[in-house]
Design an enzyme around this catalytic site. Structure first.
Site, PDB file in Angstrom:
ATOM      1  N   THR A   1      10.142  -6.896 -12.244  1.00 17.88           N
ATOM      2  CA  THR A   1       9.674  -8.258 -12.465  1.00 17.88           C
ATOM      3  C   THR A   1       8.568  -8.601 -11.475  1.00 17.88           C
ATOM      4  OG1 THR A   1      11.858  -8.924 -13.247  1.00 17.88           O
ATOM      5  CG2 THR A   1      10.364 -10.684 -12.534  1.00 17.88           C
TER       6      THR A   1
ATOM      7  N   CYS B   1       3.329   5.800  20.089  1.00 12.32           N
ATOM      8  CA  CYS B   1       4.075   6.084  21.315  1.00 12.32           C
ATOM      9  C   CYS B   1       5.579   6.201  21.103  1.00 12.32           C
ATOM     10  CB  CYS B   1       3.788   5.008  22.356  1.00 12.32           C
ATOM     11  SG  CYS B   1       2.115   5.085  23.013  1.00 12.32           S
TER      12      CYS B   1
ATOM     13  N   SER C   1      -3.731  -3.557   0.185  1.00 11.38           N
ATOM     14  CA  SER C   1      -2.557  -4.270   0.677  1.00 11.38           C
ATOM     15  C   SER C   1      -2.911  -5.711   0.970  1.00 11.38           C
ATOM     16  CB  SER C   1      -2.036  -3.593   1.951  1.00 11.38           C
ATOM     17  OG  SER C   1      -0.966  -4.328   2.516  1.00 11.38           O
ATOM     18  N   GLY C   2      -2.021  -6.638   0.633  1.00 11.41           N
ATOM     19  CA  GLY C   2      -2.293  -8.050   0.820  1.00 11.41           C
ATOM     20  C   GLY C   2      -2.291  -8.499   2.264  1.00 11.41           C
ATOM     21  N   HIS C   3      -1.362  -7.991   3.057  1.00  9.79           N
ATOM     22  CA  HIS C   3      -1.202  -8.552   4.396  1.00  9.79           C
ATOM     23  C   HIS C   3      -2.259  -8.083   5.393  1.00  9.79           C
ATOM     24  CE1 HIS C   3       0.700  -5.214   6.819  1.00  9.79           C
ATOM     25  NE2 HIS C   3       0.902  -4.743   5.602  1.00  9.79           N
TER      26      HIS C   3
ATOM     27  N   ALA D   1       0.806  -1.218   0.000  1.00 12.40           N
ATOM     28  CA  ALA D   1       0.000   0.000   0.000  1.00 12.40           C
ATOM     29  C   ALA D   1       0.840   1.269   0.000  1.00 12.40           C
ATOM     30  CB  ALA D   1      -0.937   0.003   1.201  1.00 12.40           C
ATOM     31  N   THR D   2       1.994   1.241   0.631  1.00  9.71           N
ATOM     32  CA  THR D   2       2.840   2.436   0.639  1.00  9.71           C
ATOM     33  C   THR D   2       3.225   2.829  -0.785  1.00  9.71           C
ATOM     34  OG1 THR D   2       3.722   2.022   2.853  1.00  9.71           O
ATOM     35  CG2 THR D   2       5.037   3.423   1.399  1.00  9.71           C
TER      36      THR D   2
ATOM     37  N   ASN E   1      -7.213   3.358  10.414  1.00 10.40           N
ATOM     38  CA  ASN E   1      -6.575   2.189  10.994  1.00 10.40           C
ATOM     39  C   ASN E   1      -6.518   2.202  12.511  1.00 10.40           C
ATOM     40  OD1 ASN E   1      -4.668   4.364  10.152  1.00 10.40           O
ATOM     41  ND2 ASN E   1      -3.202   3.165  11.350  1.00 10.40           N
TER      42      ASN E   1
ATOM     43  N   GLN F   1      -7.566  -0.629   5.039  1.00 12.10           N
ATOM     44  CA  GLN F   1      -8.413  -1.222   6.067  1.00 12.10           C
ATOM     45  C   GLN F   1      -9.831  -1.479   5.562  1.00 12.10           C
ATOM     46  OE1 GLN F   1      -7.284  -2.258   8.936  1.00 12.10           O
ATOM     47  NE2 GLN F   1      -5.281  -1.302   8.891  1.00 12.10           N
TER      48      GLN F   1
END
Length: 363
Positions: free
Chosen positions: A229, A311, A191-193, A67-68, A146, A176
């Site tokens: 690739t 934090c 994003s996949g993860h 996603a970044t 998020n 999200q």
């Protein structure tokens, strides 16, 4: 182990793991090669593209490293391509750094940036659209926050923005929100993860007729819009995760109701997630106990949640401030984010350990 940090990352599902490993063994050719192995790899990519487009709509889909990259490509690529339309960007104060930081860089380079906070507007979608003018080149907004789960009705937002200025390009960070809320946008980042797929793979959806300047230059893969690739095995894993995703709003709503009811029985717990938030994310503050202390206490019992505040080096979350959460409450915020495998029993164990932590650490 009780894992309740799914907004940070999800455990890869069995289907995604199998797709990755099987593809690595059996379909390892370079998709740009003209021989059989290359052609088979290209077929895997094409099939995966169809799977994702079935969830996103008609348009083009470009696979990225995550996603970044998708967010950076969309933001820089749109501003560079459509700079003749203006230099104004409308965004929000709750964006992930993968959106906020590229926009801040463009602001340093001369773009005018308007940032809106949910706490300041009862009708947030309308407020974003109202900020669009004739010189607005880009609106960039996350579908689901998020940290709190706050949801923007991006389908309505898209219509409102286009009604105000049809030339303004709308980018949606759907990291999200993908597979959880209805989506619309000229460009959509995923994003996949975050959906039980592998890390290192994402995608950028681009609506028909929208152009962007490539972020990466190289061999000209993916219609010269994203060189490099293609990681066929990761792409296969992403498609498998999409096809096998089991989360449902109804089940998450049951879990949220159970968690909120249990937490409400504890003294000094206030909720930062409202009814306008997706039910799989619940953010709350525990009076008198810093989140870092509670996190480590829970971790000792193999219960994994997250802090609702950034934090790092004592800095509280600017994102929570956009929702009207005080610095003190942000410093004691906890984020619980659930998946389809989360159970009520796990949530009960979490709440019981939070109760013990309050008794031990509250000052």
């Amino acid at each position: 182990m009780i894992y309740l940090d799914n907004a940070a990352t999800t455990k890869p599902c069995a289907e995604a793991v199998a797709a990755v490993t099987d593809t690595m063994r059996e379909c390892f050719g370079n998709a740009s090669s003209l021989h059989r192995l290359g052609i088979e790899s290209e077929k895997v990519i094409s099939a995966a593209r169809r799977v994702l487009l079935s969830k996103l709509g008609e348009g083009e889909l470009y696979f990225t490293s995550g996603a970044t990259e998708s967010n950076n490509t969309a933001i820089y690529g749109v501003v560079q391509t459509y700079r003749r339309n203006g230099n104004r960007i409308v965004t929000t104060a709750m964006e992930h750094p993968a959106v906020a930081n590229p926009i801040a860089r463009l602001e340093e380079e001369g773009c005018e940036v308007v940032r809106l906070s949910p706490k300041d507007h009862e009708d947030f979608e309308q407020a974003i659209a109202d900020a669009v003018d004739a010189k607005t080149v880009l609106v960039s907004c996350m579908a689901v926050n998020n940290e709190t789960g706050y949801t923007v009705d991006v389908k309505r937002l898209y219509k409102l923005v286009k009604r105000k200025n049809e030339k303004t390009v709308v980018h949606i960070d759907a990291v999200q929100g993908f597979l959880k809320v209805p989506l619309d946008g000229d460009l959509i980042s995923i994003s996949g993860h975050k959906i039980h797929g592998p890390k290192g793979i994402g995608a950028l959806y681009v609506k028909k007729g929208i152009r962007f300047t490539p972020l990466l230059l190289g061999g000209g893969q993916q219609k010269k819009q994203r060189s490099g690739t293609e990681p066929v095995e990761l792409i296969a894993g992403l498609a498998a995760a999409v096809k096998s995703y089991r989360g449902s709003a109804e089940r998450f709503a049951q879990l949220k109701e159970h968690l909120v009811a249990a937490l409400s029985g504890l003294e000094g717990v206030t909720f930062n997630s409202t009814d306008k938030c997706v039910p799989n994310i619940v953010n709350f503050s525990i009076k008198g106990v810093r989140s870092e202390i509670m996190l480590h206490s829970l971790e000792q019992q193999e219960i994994y949640v997250s802090s609702g505040s950034a934090c790092s080096k004592g800095k509280t979350s600017g994102v929570l401030a956009a929702f009207g959460v005080s610095d003190k409450d942000a410093d004691s915020a906890i984020r619980v984010s659930m998946c389809a495998d989360t159970t009520e029993e796990e949530l009960d164990i979490l709440v019981e350990n939070i109760r013990k932590g309050i008794e031990r650490f509250r000052r």
